[in-house]
Enzyme design. Structure first.
Site, PDB file in Angstrom:
ATOM      1  N   CYS A 358       0.802  -1.265  -0.021  1.00  0.00           N
ATOM      2  CA  CYS A 358       0.147  -0.029   0.052  1.00  0.00           C
ATOM      3  C   CYS A 358       0.903   1.455   0.029  1.00  0.00           C
ATOM      4  O   CYS A 358       0.606   2.378  -0.725  1.00  0.00           O
ATOM      5  CB  CYS A 358      -0.994  -0.079   1.132  1.00  0.00           C
ATOM      6  N   ARG A 387       7.100 -10.668   5.932  1.00  0.00           N
ATOM      7  CA  ARG A 387       6.800 -10.305   7.269  1.00  0.00           C
ATOM      8  C   ARG A 387       7.219 -11.185   8.130  1.00  0.00           C
ATOM      9  O   ARG A 387       7.215 -12.489   7.827  1.00  0.00           O
ATOM     10  CB  ARG A 387       5.228 -10.253   7.526  1.00  0.00           C
ATOM     11  N   GLN A 405       1.820 -10.672  -3.502  1.00  0.00           N
ATOM     12  CA  GLN A 405       0.259 -10.492  -3.353  1.00  0.00           C
ATOM     13  C   GLN A 405      -0.251  -9.911  -4.664  1.00  0.00           C
ATOM     14  O   GLN A 405       0.425  -9.253  -5.555  1.00  0.00           O
ATOM     15  CB  GLN A 405      -0.023  -9.413  -2.152  1.00  0.00           C
ATOM     16  N   ASP A 407      -2.149  -7.656  -5.596  1.00  0.00           N
ATOM     17  CA  ASP A 407      -2.507  -6.125  -5.007  1.00  0.00           C
ATOM     18  C   ASP A 407      -3.010  -5.435  -5.864  1.00  0.00           C
ATOM     19  O   ASP A 407      -2.141  -5.204  -7.022  1.00  0.00           O
ATOM     20  CB  ASP A 407      -1.360  -5.873  -4.226  1.00  0.00           C
ATOM     21  N   HIS A 409      -4.809  -0.920  -5.912  1.00  0.00           N
ATOM     22  CA  HIS A 409      -5.368   0.137  -5.242  1.00  0.00           C
ATOM     23  C   HIS A 409      -6.040   1.012  -6.071  1.00  0.00           C
ATOM     24  O   HIS A 409      -5.739   1.078  -7.238  1.00  0.00           O
ATOM     25  CB  HIS A 409      -4.344   0.902  -4.337  1.00  0.00           C
ATOM     26  N   LYS A 493     -13.317  -3.117   7.059  1.00  0.00           N
ATOM     27  CA  LYS A 493     -12.810  -3.844   6.051  1.00  0.00           C
ATOM     28  C   LYS A 493     -13.799  -4.925   5.808  1.00  0.00           C
ATOM     29  O   LYS A 493     -14.633  -5.549   6.382  1.00  0.00           O
ATOM     30  CB  LYS A 493     -11.449  -4.344   6.551  1.00  0.00           C
ATOM     31  N   HIS A 539      -8.735  -0.624  -1.064  1.00  0.00           N
ATOM     32  CA  HIS A 539      -7.573  -1.809  -1.262  1.00  0.00           C
ATOM     33  C   HIS A 539      -8.131  -3.201  -1.580  1.00  0.00           C
ATOM     34  O   HIS A 539      -9.428  -3.610  -1.231  1.00  0.00           O
ATOM     35  CB  HIS A 539      -7.092  -2.023   0.119  1.00  0.00           C
TER      36      HIS A 539
END
Length: 673
Positions: A358, A387, A405, A407, A409, A493, A539
């Protein structure tokens, strides 16, 4: 007397006169005392669970908790965990107690022992547990006069003493193992039903079943090592897992699901099919994608690119690390530090491996000015993040330290946010249905109304985010449930959930309408009136991460991937060595058509070659003999074991069509030519 009634919500309640035990009230009300619907504990008006032996000081109405209910199952399993611990200390007197909570579908108990338990030990422990259950020992709660008294009684149990010392410490949750009521710790004694003699005791908050005889069906499932309190710096204990159910049939069904889950375990299948591997030299939780696994990963990514391109997404690529300033801006520092890899010091500056994409995407948006005409601005990336998961939490591809990911946005105006979020939900549904997943739903995580201090304090922003999210969910037609208290500190979320083939819930992705972060990052656009306005950020990651989603799909399909995902889509097997040239010409024709195919040129017998192809879960096995070579055809053997002869051009055309349409019928019949 007691009065029994059922309220409008379906909860059974009984009236308990002062000084009367709840068990007596339940008996007087003629409620079930045995079997899967037995009354095992009660719930008070403030939500607390109490033993049936509890006698209130004043007249009280309580709800009856049945064994087959979620709370009843937890009580059954926690009580069985006590029986497990008693059996272990009966057989291994020097074993020291850790903790033994109920967990999803079962329970465990941790022990400090000189040597690990083995399979024979588990059988002996299980037999001793049956003897304790048959004896009908009584669970009896006892308040301890003081901390000092508890320590004196538990002097031989060092881990229990540590829990007493940790009671009330910040960040330490001891609620599963003790109850602090009116300043007192509680102990549960297991009493001999005839003599009343104490057979065994444990520091515990309860509640418990009235008697061990109420435990209908249980099984010890496995043992493993576990660090005390989940910290690798602490001693390693021995953990025994088990399960308990209200009926023998329910236990049998659960054990069948466990067997099926073991067969489908992605770690086992991943090794058998050469999908991925781990290396001690590289590090724990950092998977290596082998060629076969990389095929599946690439097919998913190509699919995502096609879908995103059709919906107006633009691809970006961002670095795997960043200076610490970015993570102070995003809020990951200092609050997320424990989940980050250690900082890297370079030329007097501090860098971190990124934990999520992000912040980098926000900087992509901020790199150029934007007008309302540019919005919605959609950017996507298969971005790798890192992580630091604890070693004990790592689980193959499902829980890794490095993962990539799916991912993206979306930066849009507030007015566009609902429609954009609805499009995201529809994208999820399209992906899942293509993969044959129909049993999915959403979880809407909201603020905890009783503890709003852990969220940002812009009430209007919260209301807008919740309104947009809920309206999009309602219009999507996808079922959802609410989770009060599950929201992030910066907004609500939405988690997409579905059940695996073994019945376990699986969290596929987390998605958000975020109105808070744009203000931290100063993400703005020029509105029609010339003013600078903050964007709304959505997201989304419908396929989650490569690692986790491939792990899920491996278990979902049991390794028998549909033809479009299968690493090897077809294998050509010549009946005799002198047919190798024709086999290779078949492979070449299939490869030119874009299919992934190989030839088994080994000296093994035909049946052995076919068995090998079946073991490798290859969708289509093409057996070629003289007849096929002369007729430019192939005999197709399906996963079902059935066979069909087709001309080579017809086979190629139809196989390519199944791949193009992402058919789930890769192991089914083709049309005859």
């Amino acid at each position: 007397m007691s009065v029994h009634h059922r309220d409008q919500a379906g909860a059974e309640s009984v009236f308990v006169p002062a000084g009367t035990t709840c068990g007596d009230a339940v008996t007087t009300a003629n409620l079930t005392q045995h079997g899967p619907n037995a009354a095992v504990v009660v719930r008070t008006s403030d939500g607390a669970l109490k033993d049936l032996s509890w006698a209130p000081d004043v007249d009280t109405k309580v709800d009856v908790v049945r064994m087959s209910s979620p709370d009843g199952l937890a009580v059954l399993r926690h009580s069985t965990a006590h029986v497990l611990a008693q059996a272990v200390q009966d057989l291994f007197p020097h074993a020291k107690l850790g903790i033994g909570p109920a967990i999803a579908d079962g329970f465990y108990y941790d022990f400090a022992t000189d040597t690990p338990f083995n399979a024979d030990d588990l059988e002996r422990i299980e037999q001793r547990m049956r003897e304790i259950i048959s004896a009908g020992q009584l669970f009896q709660r006892r308040a301890v006069a003081s901390v000092e008294a508890a320590k004196s009684e538990l002097a031989e149990e060092p881990y229990k003493l540590e829990l007493i010392d940790l009671k009330g410490s910040a960040g330490i949750d001891t609620s599963e193992v003790m109850e602090v009521g009116e300043g007192q710790l509680t102990i549960y004694d297991n009493l001999d039903a005839k003599s009343g003699k104490v057979c065994w005791s444990d520091l515990c908050r309860g509640p418990h079943l009235p008697s061990t005889r109420l435990i209908p069906a249980f099984k010890l499932t496995r043992n493993a090592a576990a660090y005390w309190r989940g910290n690798e710096a602490n001693p390693q204990l021995q953990r025994i897992y088990g399960t308990a159910w209200p009926t023998r049939d329910a236990l049998k069904e659960h054990l069948f699901r466990l067997e099926e889950a073991a067969k489908r375990d992605h770690r086992r299948i991943g090794e058998e099919l050469d999908l991925f591997a781990f290396s001690e030299e590289i590090g724990k939780g950092l998977p290596l994608w082998l060629p076969n696994g990389t095929v599946i990963r690439d097919e998913l990514e190509n699919w995502a690119r096609e879908q995103e391109r059709a919906l107006g997404y633009q691809r970006v690529s961002t670095p795997h690390l960043s200076k610490d300033a970015l993570y102070y801006l995003s809020g990951h520092l200092p609050y997320y530090t424990d989940d980050l890899y250690a900082p890297i010091e370079i030329e007097g500056e501090t860098y971190y491996l990124r934990p999520m994409n992000c912040p980098h995407h926000h900087m992509v948006f901020r790199a150029r000015p934007h007008s309302y005409r540019d919005l919605p601005y959609k950017i996507a990336e298969y971005g790798t993040v890192y992580r630091f998961e604890r070693s004990g939490q790592l689980y193959g591809l499902m829980r890794a330290r490095g993962f990539t990911q799916n991912d993206a946005h979306i930066y849009c105006t507030l007015d566009q946010a609902k429609d954009q979020f609805l499009e995201v939900m529809q994208m999820h549904a399209d992906y899942y249905r293509t993969l044959g997943i129909s049993d999915f739903y959403m979880v809407l995580a909201l603020r905890d109304p009783a503890n709003t201090s852990k969220y940002h304090d812009d009430e209007q922003m919260w209301q807008d985010a919740e309104r947009i999210t809920r309206e999009a969910m309602e219009e999507s037609g996808i079922p959802y449930i609410e989770d009060p208290g599950g929201a992030a500190h910066y907004g609500p979320k939405v988690d997409f959930m579905f059940k695996t083939v073994t019945g376990k819930p699986y969290a596929a992705s987390t998605n958000q309408v975020d109105l808070y972060t744009p203000r931290r990052f100063n993400l703005t656009y020029t509105a029609k009136d010339g003013t600078e306005q903050p964007v709304a950020v959505i997201h989304r990651a419908p396929l989650g991460s490569h690692e986790r989603f491939v792990g899920f799909l491996t278990e979902h399909f049991g390794g028998a991937f549909p033809i479009w995902l299968a690493p090897e889509q077809a294998r050509v097997i010549p009946v005799m060595p002198d047919l190798l040239d024709y086999a290779h010409s078949v492979r070449e024709a299939l490869s030119k058509a874009g299919l992934r195919v190989d030839v088994d040129s080994s000296d093994a017998r035909l049946n052995a070659k076919i068995r090998k192809a079946v073991t490798r879960k290859i969708p289509l096995t093409l057996v070629v003999g003289r007849r096929e070579a002369e007729g430019n055809s192939v005999t197709v053997r399906y996963r079902s074991g059935e066979e069909q002869t087709l001309s080579l051009p017809a086979f190629i055309e139809q196989a390519a069509e199944l791949v193009r349409t992402k058919s789930l019928e890769g192991a089914g019949h083709f049309r005859s030519n």
